[in-house]
Design an enzyme around this catalytic site. Structure first.
Site, PDB file in Angstrom:
ATOM      1  N   HIS A 158      -4.173  23.763  11.343  1.00 53.02           N
ATOM      2  CA  HIS A 158      -5.319  24.319  11.475  1.00 53.02           C
ATOM      3  C   HIS A 158      -5.392  25.529  10.440  1.00 53.02           C
ATOM      4  CE1 HIS A 158      -8.862  25.868  14.082  1.00 53.02           C
ATOM      5  NE2 HIS A 158      -9.209  25.982  12.645  1.00 53.02           N
TER       6      HIS A 158
ATOM      7  N   CYS B 269      -3.946  27.405  19.841  1.00 48.91           N
ATOM      8  CA  CYS B 269      -4.613  28.036  20.919  1.00 48.91           C
ATOM      9  C   CYS B 269      -4.344  29.497  20.915  1.00 48.91           C
ATOM     10  CB  CYS B 269      -4.429  27.565  22.255  1.00 48.91           C
ATOM     11  SG  CYS B 269      -5.951  27.933  23.416  1.00 48.91           S
TER      12      CYS B 269
ATOM     13  N   GLN C 253      -0.898  16.312  24.210  1.00 51.60           N
ATOM     14  CA  GLN C 253      -0.666  17.722  23.759  1.00 51.60           C
ATOM     15  C   GLN C 253      -0.087  18.396  25.133  1.00 51.60           C
ATOM     16  OE1 GLN C 253      -3.374  20.950  22.448  1.00 51.60           O
ATOM     17  NE2 GLN C 253      -2.340  20.678  20.486  1.00 51.60           N
TER      18      GLN C 253
END
EC number: 1.3.1.91
Length: 339
Positions: free
Chosen positions: A181, A110, A80
């Site tokens: 997500h 993030c 990643q």
């Protein structure tokens, strides 16, 4: 073997499975390092494993070999990346391919202040054209798959229409696989930990995205804790990704191959995992590494059996006071006999 790949200290591995997103373990900062991944691979041969997020700056301006180092047994394995400069991401994708990684994934999820200040992570959801440019630059450079992990939105850009705009632009750049997500990210006022818990899970939004983009591979991430839930979500999505649960309760991976990939191999026991880990641990210590670099990742094996608490105590506290820490590991291993 690639010079960036650490030779395995255990028995030769069988032919590695083809990468599949049906079940994966999320990239997690400070957690999914190479020692963690080696351990998790002892539990499941088929789970797709991800590195921690590595920034383009770390790879291009520091010791790339150290960041890319991995054991051959860790495959299938994805790197990643964190970044927003197309040329830099393309250069890093090339390094990943040369190091033998099976996939490159771009972090668009993030929420920490540190990565926001460098235009990395969830803040990129507000810049879909830039993400598309980054993805295209990587796809044009490498032959391995380029994928994206993202949220369902960020504060100020959290409508479903904006989510579809993001996915559509990145799809048009050539990306075919998205890990979602299923929470928005709040870019101000919440810590990264709170951003994994406070914004509500919206599986319904992710499911609608799959319906509206049926030709894309869509992997669900967020809040999944059991293999029963995995089976349920796989009725809707192409894959599931577990994060914290896979780390804190890693033994659930022991049944992944049988339940989700149709493997006929017997489920590995806790004691077998520990037995197979020992040569790797000894080799690490003999090369100058510390025992806790590895043992901190296996505390979750101590769950749900008599002696589990003692197992965790030995490896989290006693080991730091011991003159011979490997003996403490062996003592902990004895508690897993028959487990």
């Amino acid at each position: 073997m690639n010079e960036n790949t650490e030779k395995s200290s255990s028995k030769p591995q069988p032919t590695r499975p083809e990468p599949s997103h049906r079940f994966s373990v999320a990239p997690m900062m400070d957690w999914t390092d190479r020692h963690c991944r080696y351990f998790l691979r002892l539990l499941s041969r088929h789970a797709l494993l991800y590195t921690e997020m590595v920034t383009t700056g770390a790879l291009l301006h520091n010791d790339a070999a150290r960041f890319l180092r991995h054991d051959a047994s860790e495959h299938p394995l994805a790197l990643q990346l964190g970044g927003s400069n197309p040329a830099e991401l393309a250069a890093c994708a090339r390094l990943a391919q040369e190091a033998g990684y099976d996939e490159v994934n771009l972090n668009v999820g993030c929420p920490s202040d540190r990565v926001q200040n460098n235009m990395i992570g969830a803040c990129l959801m507000g810049h879909p054209a830039l993400v598309a440019e980054c993805v295209k630059a990587m796809i044009d450079t490498v032959q391995i798959p380029v994928t994206v992990k993202h949220r369902i939105g960020i504060n100020g850009r959290d409508s479903y229409a904006e989510l579809c705009d993001f996915v559509g632009q990145v799809r048009d750049a050539g990306c075919k696989s998205f890990t979602v997500h299923a929470r928005i990210a709040i870019l101000e006022g919440l810590s990264p930990k709170e951003n994994r818990e406070v914004p509500p899970l919206r599986y319904d939004v992710a499911a609608q995205l799959k319906r509206d983009f049926p030709d894309l591979e869509l992997i669900l991430n967020g809040g999944i804790k059991t293999l029963e839930e995995c089976h349920e979500h796989l009725q809707t999505f192409d894959g599931v990704m577990l994060g914290r649960e896979a780390y804190h309760n890693p033994y659930l991976l022991a049944e992944v191959d049988q339940q989700l990939f149709g493997s006929q191999e017997p489920v590995v026991s806790r004691s077998e995992v520990m037995e197979r880990l020992m040569p790797y641990l000894v080799a690490h210590v003999e090369s100058g590494g510390a025992v806790h670099h590895i043992t901190r990742h296996i505390l979750g094996l101590g769950q749900g059996f008599p002696g589990a608490r003692r197992f965790r105590q030995l490896l989290s506290a006693d080991i730091h006071k011991a003159a011979a820490p490997l003996q403490v590991v062996e003592q902990a291993a004895q508690l897993l006999q028959g487990r």
